[in-house]
Design a protein around this motif. Sequence first.
Motif, PDB file in Angstrom:
ATOM      1  N   GLN A  14      -3.087 -28.711 -16.659  1.00  0.00           N
ATOM      2  CA  GLN A  14      -3.803 -27.522 -17.348  1.00  0.00           C
ATOM      3  C   GLN A  14      -2.893 -26.264 -17.453  1.00  0.00           C
ATOM      4  O   GLN A  14      -2.208 -26.039 -16.341  1.00  0.00           O
ATOM      5  CB  GLN A  14      -5.252 -27.205 -16.513  1.00  0.00           C
ATOM      6  CG  GLN A  14      -5.991 -26.076 -17.114  1.00  0.00           C
ATOM      7  CD  GLN A  14      -6.844 -25.591 -16.360  1.00  0.00           C
ATOM      8  OE1 GLN A  14      -7.556 -26.479 -15.356  1.00  0.00           O
ATOM      9  NE2 GLN A  14      -7.755 -24.642 -16.653  1.00  0.00           N
ATOM     10  N   LEU A  15      -2.735 -25.876 -18.384  1.00  0.00           N
ATOM     11  CA  LEU A  15      -1.452 -24.631 -18.713  1.00  0.00           C
ATOM     12  C   LEU A  15      -2.351 -23.364 -18.006  1.00  0.00           C
ATOM     13  O   LEU A  15      -3.626 -23.180 -18.247  1.00  0.00           O
ATOM     14  CB  LEU A  15      -1.156 -24.617 -20.141  1.00  0.00           C
ATOM     15  CG  LEU A  15      -0.034 -25.426 -20.613  1.00  0.00           C
ATOM     16  CD1 LEU A  15      -0.752 -26.766 -20.757  1.00  0.00           C
ATOM     17  CD2 LEU A  15       0.220 -24.833 -22.089  1.00  0.00           C
ATOM     18  N   GLN A  16      -1.646 -22.825 -16.976  1.00  0.00           N
ATOM     19  CA  GLN A  16      -2.363 -21.699 -16.531  1.00  0.00           C
ATOM     20  C   GLN A  16      -1.252 -20.676 -16.224  1.00  0.00           C
ATOM     21  O   GLN A  16      -0.236 -20.886 -15.925  1.00  0.00           O
ATOM     22  CB  GLN A  16      -3.018 -22.127 -15.214  1.00  0.00           C
ATOM     23  CG  GLN A  16      -4.000 -21.016 -14.709  1.00  0.00           C
ATOM     24  CD  GLN A  16      -4.371 -21.361 -13.328  1.00  0.00           C
ATOM     25  OE1 GLN A  16      -4.366 -22.364 -12.736  1.00  0.00           O
ATOM     26  NE2 GLN A  16      -5.558 -20.504 -12.772  1.00  0.00           N
ATOM     27  N   LEU A  17      -1.337 -19.390 -16.448  1.00  0.00           N
ATOM     28  CA  LEU A  17      -0.525 -18.115 -16.039  1.00  0.00           C
ATOM     29  C   LEU A  17      -1.353 -17.157 -15.379  1.00  0.00           C
ATOM     30  O   LEU A  17      -2.750 -16.861 -15.192  1.00  0.00           O
ATOM     31  CB  LEU A  17      -0.219 -17.376 -17.473  1.00  0.00           C
ATOM     32  CG  LEU A  17       0.154 -18.073 -18.602  1.00  0.00           C
ATOM     33  CD1 LEU A  17       0.487 -17.217 -19.838  1.00  0.00           C
ATOM     34  CD2 LEU A  17       1.859 -18.086 -18.155  1.00  0.00           C
ATOM     35  N   VAL A  18      -0.762 -16.793 -14.234  1.00  0.00           N
ATOM     36  CA  VAL A  18      -1.399 -15.846 -13.205  1.00  0.00           C
ATOM     37  C   VAL A  18      -0.398 -14.770 -12.835  1.00  0.00           C
ATOM     38  O   VAL A  18       0.625 -14.867 -12.497  1.00  0.00           O
ATOM     39  CB  VAL A  18      -1.507 -16.643 -11.861  1.00  0.00           C
ATOM     40  CG1 VAL A  18      -2.120 -15.784 -10.859  1.00  0.00           C
ATOM     41  CG2 VAL A  18      -2.556 -17.998 -12.000  1.00  0.00           C
ATOM     42  N   GLU A  19      -1.006 -13.561 -13.131  1.00  0.00           N
ATOM     43  CA  GLU A  19      -0.342 -12.356 -12.938  1.00  0.00           C
ATOM     44  C   GLU A  19      -0.564 -11.785 -11.614  1.00  0.00           C
ATOM     45  O   GLU A  19      -1.658 -12.049 -10.875  1.00  0.00           O
ATOM     46  CB  GLU A  19      -0.879 -11.338 -14.071  1.00  0.00           C
ATOM     47  CG  GLU A  19      -0.805 -11.701 -15.396  1.00  0.00           C
ATOM     48  CD  GLU A  19      -1.907 -12.101 -15.952  1.00  0.00           C
ATOM     49  OE1 GLU A  19      -1.998 -11.926 -17.124  1.00  0.00           O
ATOM     50  OE2 GLU A  19      -2.870 -12.790 -15.337  1.00  0.00           O
ATOM     51  N   SER A  20       0.365 -11.247 -10.878  1.00  0.00           N
ATOM     52  CA  SER A  20       0.050 -10.533  -9.680  1.00  0.00           C
ATOM     53  C   SER A  20       1.042  -9.321  -9.600  1.00  0.00           C
ATOM     54  O   SER A  20       2.076  -9.109 -10.497  1.00  0.00           O
ATOM     55  CB  SER A  20       0.533 -11.549  -8.307  1.00  0.00           C
ATOM     56  OG  SER A  20       1.737 -11.834  -8.713  1.00  0.00           O
ATOM     57  N   GLY A  21       0.808  -8.540  -8.486  1.00  0.00           N
ATOM     58  CA  GLY A  21       1.849  -7.612  -8.259  1.00  0.00           C
ATOM     59  C   GLY A  21       1.153  -6.335  -8.603  1.00  0.00           C
ATOM     60  O   GLY A  21       1.748  -4.965  -8.465  1.00  0.00           O
ATOM     61  N   GLY A  22      -0.150  -6.177  -9.340  1.00  0.00           N
ATOM     62  CA  GLY A  22      -0.683  -4.745  -9.407  1.00  0.00           C
ATOM     63  C   GLY A  22      -1.122  -4.136  -8.219  1.00  0.00           C
ATOM     64  O   GLY A  22      -1.044  -4.458  -7.292  1.00  0.00           O
ATOM     65  N   GLY A  23      -1.586  -2.924  -8.594  1.00  0.00           N
ATOM     66  CA  GLY A  23      -2.024  -2.106  -7.423  1.00  0.00           C
ATOM     67  C   GLY A  23      -2.187  -0.709  -7.654  1.00  0.00           C
ATOM     68  O   GLY A  23      -2.051  -0.252  -9.074  1.00  0.00           O
ATOM     69  N   LEU A  24      -2.132   0.053  -6.695  1.00  0.00           N
ATOM     70  CA  LEU A  24      -2.306   1.563  -6.790  1.00  0.00           C
ATOM     71  C   LEU A  24      -1.010   2.209  -6.535  1.00  0.00           C
ATOM     72  O   LEU A  24      -0.370   1.760  -5.481  1.00  0.00           O
ATOM     73  CB  LEU A  24      -3.434   2.152  -5.966  1.00  0.00           C
ATOM     74  CG  LEU A  24      -3.437   3.494  -5.686  1.00  0.00           C
ATOM     75  CD1 LEU A  24      -3.851   4.263  -7.061  1.00  0.00           C
ATOM     76  CD2 LEU A  24      -4.457   4.044  -4.685  1.00  0.00           C
ATOM     77  N   VAL A  25      -0.738   2.963  -7.215  1.00  0.00           N
ATOM     78  CA  VAL A  25       0.889   3.536  -7.104  1.00  0.00           C
ATOM     79  C   VAL A  25       0.632   5.027  -7.488  1.00  0.00           C
ATOM     80  O   VAL A  25       0.027   5.374  -8.623  1.00  0.00           O
ATOM     81  CB  VAL A  25       1.910   2.823  -7.811  1.00  0.00           C
ATOM     82  CG1 VAL A  25       1.713   2.666  -9.468  1.00  0.00           C
ATOM     83  CG2 VAL A  25       3.517   3.269  -7.572  1.00  0.00           C
ATOM     84  N   GLN A  26       1.450   5.785  -6.939  1.00  0.00           N
ATOM     85  CA  GLN A  26       1.322   7.350  -7.392  1.00  0.00           C
ATOM     86  C   GLN A  26       2.402   7.381  -8.294  1.00  0.00           C
ATOM     87  O   GLN A  26       3.341   6.706  -8.820  1.00  0.00           O
ATOM     88  CB  GLN A  26       2.086   8.125  -6.126  1.00  0.00           C
ATOM     89  CG  GLN A  26       1.197   8.215  -4.864  1.00  0.00           C
ATOM     90  CD  GLN A  26       1.665   9.286  -3.828  1.00  0.00           C
ATOM     91  OE1 GLN A  26       2.922   9.684  -3.781  1.00  0.00           O
ATOM     92  NE2 GLN A  26       0.826   9.399  -2.947  1.00  0.00           N
ATOM     93  N   PRO A  27       2.042   8.323  -9.212  1.00  0.00           N
ATOM     94  CA  PRO A  27       3.052   8.723 -10.390  1.00  0.00           C
ATOM     95  C   PRO A  27       4.589   9.020  -9.993  1.00  0.00           C
ATOM     96  O   PRO A  27       4.793   9.612  -8.979  1.00  0.00           O
ATOM     97  CB  PRO A  27       2.337  10.299 -10.932  1.00  0.00           C
ATOM     98  CG  PRO A  27       1.266  10.389 -10.426  1.00  0.00           C
ATOM     99  CD  PRO A  27       0.837   9.451  -9.196  1.00  0.00           C
ATOM    100  N   GLY A  28       5.396   8.323 -10.854  1.00  0.00           N
ATOM    101  CA  GLY A  28       6.749   8.317 -10.415  1.00  0.00           C
ATOM    102  C   GLY A  28       7.069   6.905  -9.692  1.00  0.00           C
ATOM    103  O   GLY A  28       8.485   6.774  -9.719  1.00  0.00           O
ATOM    104  N   GLY A  29       6.224   6.430  -9.330  1.00  0.00           N
ATOM    105  CA  GLY A  29       6.636   5.095  -8.669  1.00  0.00           C
ATOM    106  C   GLY A  29       6.649   3.934  -9.429  1.00  0.00           C
ATOM    107  O   GLY A  29       6.763   3.884 -10.648  1.00  0.00           O
TER     108      GLY A  29
END
Length: 125
Positions: free
Chosen positions: A1-16
């Motif tokens: 089964q073909l699958q794509l999984v994103e990760s690494g998102g979150g809350l960051v301050q402007p300029g980050g």
Amino acid sequence: QLQLVESGGGLVQPGGSLRLSCAASGFTLENYAIGWFRQAPGKEREGVACASSSGGSTNIADSVKGRFTVSRDNAKNTVFLQMNSLKPEDTAIYYCAADRSLIGLCVISYKYKYWGQGTQVTVSS
């Protein structure tokens, strides 16, 4: 089964900065062009970047040019979206997508066949 999984998102301050990952399973990602998209609440989905299957060609949307870059690590079957100098208007759910039809090139606005579930990026102080 073909699958794509994103990760690494979150809350960051402007300029980050954040680096999003798109990991593939069930297929060899190096044979596929990859697109990165985002969708903010109440807005249409927007293509932000893409990378060709060879990795030799990338395109970055004007809205994020100079701040976002896309790369791929075929050994890890993963594609990355490096996001620097983030702004509140970058807040969105970010998706990666893949398609085998694009050979040696990528098109940001292409109708990619396979999609991940998305990862939330929030830029706020």
